[in-house]
Design an enzyme around this catalytic site. Structure first.
Site, mmCIF file in Angstrom:
data_model
loop_
_atom_site.group_PDB
_atom_site.id
_atom_site.type_symbol
_atom_site.label_atom_id
_atom_site.label_comp_id
_atom_site.label_asym_id
_atom_site.label_seq_id
_atom_site.Cartn_x
_atom_site.Cartn_y
_atom_site.Cartn_z
ATOM 1 N N GLN A 14 0.825 -1.199 0.000
ATOM 2 C CA GLN A 14 0.000 0.000 0.000
ATOM 3 C C GLN A 14 0.868 1.261 0.000
ATOM 4 O OE1 GLN A 14 -3.346 -0.653 2.432
ATOM 5 N NE2 GLN A 14 -4.058 1.441 2.432
ATOM 6 N N SER A 95 4.238 -6.285 2.826
ATOM 7 C CA SER A 95 2.925 -6.212 3.472
ATOM 8 C C SER A 95 1.864 -6.842 2.575
ATOM 9 C CB SER A 95 2.603 -4.754 3.815
ATOM 10 O OG SER A 95 1.434 -4.653 4.575
ATOM 11 N N LEU A 96 0.924 -6.054 2.065
ATOM 12 C CA LEU A 96 -0.076 -6.556 1.121
ATOM 13 C C LEU A 96 0.577 -7.332 -0.014
ATOM 14 C CD1 LEU A 96 -2.742 -6.446 -0.646
ATOM 15 C CD2 LEU A 96 -1.829 -4.262 -1.465
ATOM 16 N N ARG A 120 -9.222 -7.881 4.149
ATOM 17 C CA ARG A 120 -8.099 -7.424 4.976
ATOM 18 C C ARG A 120 -8.101 -5.902 5.089
ATOM 19 N NH1 ARG A 120 -2.586 -5.874 3.810
ATOM 20 N NH2 ARG A 120 -1.056 -6.674 5.312
ATOM 21 N N HIS A 206 0.197 -2.729 11.015
ATOM 22 C CA HIS A 206 1.309 -3.537 11.537
ATOM 23 C C HIS A 206 1.691 -3.181 12.972
ATOM 24 C CE1 HIS A 206 1.760 -5.488 7.708
ATOM 25 N NE2 HIS A 206 1.814 -4.312 7.116
ATOM 26 N N GLN A 255 1.050 -11.427 10.173
ATOM 27 C CA GLN A 255 1.564 -10.231 9.499
ATOM 28 C C GLN A 255 0.733 -8.990 9.813
ATOM 29 O OE1 GLN A 255 0.307 -8.921 5.751
ATOM 30 N NE2 GLN A 255 2.181 -9.578 4.743
#
Length: 320
Positions: A14, A95-96, A120, A206, A255
């Site tokens: 992102q 991440s994503l 998510r 996170h 995560q």
């Protein structure tokens, strides 16, 4: 077929989204457009139109941004593998982007990946009311000092603040309750940080404030079928190679609240002899980070047909 074996594919997260993403490749390759159409069927709205035409405010919505980035990364991956026959030795996603990496490596079905990242994004946005959480980038301060600043701020405010993204030794992101993040920034500056800048994000990703999102996502994982990967990927939460199907849902679930250990992951790849990297999808964020980690590495990205020509010239001309 490309002869070079030490290539890693990288998938952005992102922040890399931009209006127009994926359009050039979709105009050239029918199967790319089909992936957008398939994603739209899964989501129940026209994702392709939002990606191509905006508005930017809508594309920035987390529940839209995440599937948009995944689809454009998968498209770039398919174009690279179909048109040039290039395959990686390993891969990683920020991440994503870990979902994109897993989908491209055969660990999760495309439709399931689109559905999961949409949920998510929705869960992460709903986990913390807007304004209650924040993230900040800390520049040029060692990670131990940043952790100490976070510990002091969390203790003083009785709130959450922790390291969220370890992108570079000189670029570390913290996340948590707004007042605790602001205080941690003050402590970081006192300790010698060059900058401590609050980021324009809609939620504190996170960190432990995302626990409600993690719990909801874990339940959704139970209905998804995962597969062993066609090649390893290095995951965010452990900075370790992953291959087995049974390890995937645990990695993706942890995560959500865990630190993205990107710098450590890239150091492992470089240490294992990977010296060529291709960033697949929107933007050049990961390419820029890698150039700061290792100036000798060969780094390209693929988000347009022109990029595909550059990759062909860089990798294939050298092999002749």
């Amino acid at each position: 077929m490309l002869q070079e074996k030490n290539i890693a594919f990288l998938y952005p997260g992102q922040g890399s989204q931009v209006v127009g993403m994926g359009k050039d490749l979709c105009q050239q390759y029918h199967y790319a457009r089909h992936l957008f159409e398939q994603a739209g069927d899964v989501l129940g709205f026209d994702l392709m139109n939002i990606c191509f035409n905006g508005p930017e405010e809508e594309l920035r919505l987390t529940s839209i941004t995440q599937p948009a980035l995944l689809v454009t990364s998968v498209i770039a991956h398919q174009v690279l593998t179909r048109e040039l026959g290039m395959t990686p030795k390993t891969a990683a996603g920020h991440s994503l982007g870990e979902y994109s990496a897993l989908c491209c490596a055969g660990g999760i079905d495309f439709a399931d990946a689109v559905k999961l990242v949409h949920l998510r994004g929705k869960y992460m946005q709903e986990a913390v009311p807007v304004g209650k959480g924040a993230m900040a980038a800390i520049m040029n301060l060692d990670i131990d000092s940043i952790r100490e600043a976070c510990r002091r701020a969390a203790q003083e405010e009785q709130e959450v603040v922790m390291v969220a993204n370890y992108n570079l030794p000189s670029q570390i992101v913290i996340a948590g309750d707004t007042s605790a993040v602001e205080l941690a920034c003050t402590y970081c500056k006192e300790m010698g940080a060059k900058k401590a800048v609050m980021l324009p994000v809609s939620a504190p990703f996170h960190c432990s404030l995302m626990q409600p999102a993690q719990d909801r996502l874990q339940k959704d994982m139970e209905s998804i079928t995962f597969n062993d990967l066609q090649y390893t990927i290095i995951n965010n939460v452990d900075a370790a190679y992953m291959y087995r199907a049974e390890d995937i849902p645990t990695s993706l679930t942890r995560q959500v609240t865990g630190t993205v250990r990107w710098y450590e992951s890239m150091e492992i790849l470089l240490g294992d002899g990977i010296h060529s990297f291709v960033e697949l999808g929107s933007g050049k964020v990961l390419s820029g980070i890698m150039r700061k980690i290792n100036k000798e590495a060969r780094i390209l990205n693929l988000e347009s047909c022109e990029d595909l020509k550059k990759i062909e010239e860089a990798f294939y001309a050298a092999a002749q």
